[in-house]
Design an enzyme around this catalytic site. Sequence first.
Site: not given
Length: 259
Positions: A117, A225, A227
């Site tokens: 990001c 993202h 994660e």
Amino acid sequence: MERPLILVSPHTETEGTEFPDAAISLSFRYSDAVIGSGGLPMVLPCTTDRDTIAEAISHAGGVLLSGGEDVTPSRYGGVFESEVHKTVVEAVAGRDAFELALIEETLSQGKPVLAICRGIQILNVALGGTLLGDIRLQHPGALDHNRQDERFQPVHDVQVEPGSSLATLSGVQPLRVNSTHHQAIARVAACLRVVARSPDGIIEGLEWGDPGSCPVPFLIAVQYHPERLWDRHPPHHRLFQAFIAACRKRSRLAAPVQA
Ligand code: MN
């Protein structure tokens, strides 16, 4: 087997909760993804002290650039009309300067990089590229890329460039990703190349342009993202696993002990 040390750049804030001093924080999602993929995460202090950054990297297998607020437009010569400028929320407490130094040192030491990001944006800026100030205002017809309401769910497709590292390790086409960004890559740094785009043309992934001349053994930058997806979506878990496998080979701990 010892896990490779993964340095993670933190979020910065001008006032910590405990003291009215500049402070750092980091979503557990990043550390959980690193742990869940075989790495040992450590959060870096936000410092521009070059010796400290260099020494930390020398101990590490690789560096993860986390998400966060916007890069200060003057860092890439960005001059926006006021309506666009009003949407820009700059990262505070010297985060730009810290991460620019971190990127330069990581590349010079040849350690793997995974950028997420804000990470893809500051990496592009560090290497000479520029950013869109605001997708909605500057890219008419774009999808809504700022889906904070669905930040743990895939919301749009990404077409991945066949033959890229991201395509090879992901193993699916198109990739389904989440999207919580209001800015995007504008001019791609000369040394990088686009490896992923959403259907509206927004750049969602970058790698080194000529893999043969890449100064590091692994460099993947994504606008989404992973994660927040890796624990339920195997292609995104494989991104972390591939990064950490590359870090293991570059870890000081992997070197044979000198007699
Ligand atoms: Mn997006």
